[in-house]
Design a protein around this motif. Structure first.
Motif, PDB file in Angstrom:
ATOM      1  N   GLY A  30     -47.097-112.911  11.887  1.00  0.00           N
ATOM      2  CA  GLY A  30     -45.885-112.421  11.248  1.00  0.00           C
ATOM      3  C   GLY A  30     -45.976-111.016  10.703  1.00  0.00           C
ATOM      4  N   TRP A  31     -47.206-110.922  10.033  1.00  0.00           N
ATOM      5  CA  TRP A  31     -47.494-109.642   9.407  1.00  0.00           C
ATOM      6  C   TRP A  31     -48.136-108.545  10.583  1.00  0.00           C
ATOM      7  CZ3 TRP A  31     -51.253-106.140   7.874  1.00  0.00           C
ATOM      8  CH2 TRP A  31     -51.164-105.478   6.641  1.00  0.00           C
ATOM      9  N   SER A 331     -33.080-118.958  14.551  1.00  0.00           N
ATOM     10  CA  SER A 331     -33.827-117.806  14.919  1.00  0.00           C
ATOM     11  C   SER A 331     -33.442-117.164  16.131  1.00  0.00           C
ATOM     12  CB  SER A 331     -35.150-118.222  15.044  1.00  0.00           C
ATOM     13  OG  SER A 331     -35.599-118.849  13.811  1.00  0.00           O
ATOM     14  N   GLU A 381     -39.193-110.478  14.493  1.00  0.00           N
ATOM     15  CA  GLU A 381     -39.539-111.606  13.764  1.00  0.00           C
ATOM     16  C   GLU A 381     -38.943-112.848  14.199  1.00  0.00           C
ATOM     17  OE1 GLU A 381     -42.310-111.981  12.447  1.00  0.00           O
ATOM     18  OE2 GLU A 381     -42.843-109.691  11.315  1.00  0.00           O
ATOM     19  N   TRP A 384     -39.990-114.021  17.563  1.00  0.00           N
ATOM     20  CA  TRP A 384     -41.179-114.723  17.858  1.00  0.00           C
ATOM     21  C   TRP A 384     -41.006-116.081  17.053  1.00  0.00           C
ATOM     22  CZ3 TRP A 384     -45.466-114.402  20.486  1.00  0.00           C
ATOM     23  CH2 TRP A 384     -45.368-113.172  21.139  1.00  0.00           C
TER      24      TRP A 384
END
Length: 475
Positions: A30-31, A331, A381, A384
């Motif tokens: 995620g980063w 999401s 994000e 994903w």
């Protein structure tokens, strides 16, 4: 049996390294994916600005390209650290995956490493080449940066696509044989998933850069460089935001056949319905869908390109093969909702501009653009999360369960703690460095001073013309 007892039994059956491995991969990916977006899209944006500067003899455009190149170097350096962490994590966290399928996945990872090193080389040449290379040749140094950034990201996405649609091997008597790594690189699933990610990268980078200049204009910086930086970045964001819904629809159309359980979670379809409604919002509680708004027929139209084709419901699959339904559904809808909002915003902007109204002069529009970069990141994000969580409980769909890929090492919690510390430090460091660069640039400092090194000294050397005469010479 009480629900708490079931949960305790499930947790007891899982390997000790599963939960920390999941948490660490979520944090790392995620980063890192935000930085990967800049590796994919930022070189093209820099190239465009640099090309404008050369063709129009525009000093403002060249100054922006030079500054953006330095920002790209900072982001690349931080991405190198997070990417290195990820390369070690695959083997440490998921021994059941890499130990069994390492031969299948080795080629994409090798090409990704080569692309990374080539990108670093040409980034260095581009940064050093200012005022040292012919303008057109210097501009061309950006192209290898753009190509290698795309190739490296494609290789990584190809591995992820393989996890969703595994190809390139056979299993005979429980052993992986007949390995075909090129099939992993050139599968149709890899192409469509990368295309979706590629467009998302331009959305993130375009809206992030535009948001920086929108904030500057809100603070009264209405000079030409701010407007030029905004216009170029927003143009990239606009094209990608409009194209992305179509790409997403084409990719989503493949899910019904490849991963029907994931599609059922996306649509919050508990039962198979024909026609299937589009279900907005809602959560699944005690096997009952609550607080959802159904729009008839649209679910079938969007998921199956038909007004009557059914969307297979979750009840068609064994309960142990269900993904985490609520997280996957919410999401997915977050990604679609934000993407639709950003696409609508750019359409409104360009329609208004076509009719002679410049929305950049409106503070409400600048405020929206100021948060659009964060919105684009949240959408990416969320996408994903929907992709990865929706594949669960499989790490390789229908072949290897995530619990079987993890190790049994409880010490991974310490590794997760160390990763949190490292990533927090890198985040703070990146913010400090970029803000410091911005402050100096606003003061008119084109080149940042060196933090250490010998001071320049003025020395007098005796001239060959005769004693007593000399020239000042800087050494």
């Amino acid at each position: 049996m009480p629900v708490t007892d079931v949960v305790i039994q499930v947790l007891a059956a899982e390997p000790a390294g599963l939960l920390p491995a999941r948490q660490q991969m979520a944090l790392s990916l995620g980063w890192h994916i935000i930085l990967a977006c800049f590796g994919v899209a930022f070189p093209a944006v820099i190239f465009t600005m640099h090309l404008i500067g050369i063709r129009r003899d525009d000093s403002d455009a060249l100054a922006l390209a030079r500054k953006w190149g330095k920002v790209s170097a900072v982001l690349f350096a931080i991405g190198a650290v997070s990417g290195t962490v990820l390369s070690f994590e695959m083997g440490l966290l998921w021994p059941g995956l890499m130990g069994t399928y390492g031969d299948v996945l080795g080629l994409p990872f090798a090409f990704e490493g080569l692309a990374f090193f080539l990108e670093a080389i040409f980034l260095g040449i581009y940064l050093y080449g200012w005022d040292r290379m012919p303008p057109k040749r210097h501009l061309l140094m950006v192209l290898p940066m753009a190509v290698t950034g795309v190739v490296g990201t494609y290789c990584v996405v190809a591995v992820n696509a393989w996890m969703n649609v595994p190809v390139g091997f056979d299993i005979v008597d429980g052993a992986v044989t007949n390995v075909r790594p090129w099939d992993v690189l050139f599968s149709s699933a890899a192409f469509w998933q990368f295309l979706h990610m590629w467009v998302a990268a331009y959305m993130v980078v375009g809206f992030m850069i535009a948001s920086v200049y929108a904030v500057g204009m809100l603070r009264g910086r209405r000079d030409r460089r701010h407007r030029l930086g905004f216009d170029v970045a927003f143009a990239f964001a606009s094209v990608s935001a409009v194209v992305q819904p179509f790409v997403g629809h084409l990719l989503g159309g493949r899910i019904a056949d490849a991963q029907p359980a994931k599609l059922a979670a996306f649509e919050l379809a508990l039962e198979t319905e024909s026609p299937s409604p589009l279900r907005l919002g809602g959560v699944l509680i005690d096997d009952t869908v609550r607080w959802a708004v159904d729009i008839p027929y649209l679910g079938s139209l969007i998921a199956r390109n038909s007004f009557t084709a059914p969307v297979e419901g979750l009840e068609s699959f064994p309960r142990e093969d269900w993904p985490p339904v609520n997280l996957t559904h919410l999401s997915f809808q977050t990604m679609v909702g934000i993407g639709t909002l950003l696409a609508a915003a750019v359409v409104v902007y360009w329609l208004a501009r076509w009719r002679g109204h410049d929305l950049v002069e409106r503070r409400w529009f600048l405020r929206f653009v100021a948060v659009s970069g964060v919105l684009a990141i949240v959408a990416m994000e969320a996408g994903w999360i929907a992709t990865e969580v929706g594949r669960q409980p499989w790490v390789v769909y229908n072949i290897l369960r995530t619990s079987d890929a993890a190790g049994d090492n409880p010490g991974l919690w310490w590794m997760l703690a160390a990763t949190v510390v490292v990533y927090t430090g890198m985040t703070i460091g990146a913010i400090v460095v970029l803000r410091s660069m911005a402050r100096r640039w606003r003061k008119g400092d084109a080149d940042l001073p060196s933090p250490y090194g010998p001071e320049e000294a003025l020395v007098t050397t005796e001239s060959a013309a005769g004693p007593g005469e000399g020239t000042g010479e800087r050494r």
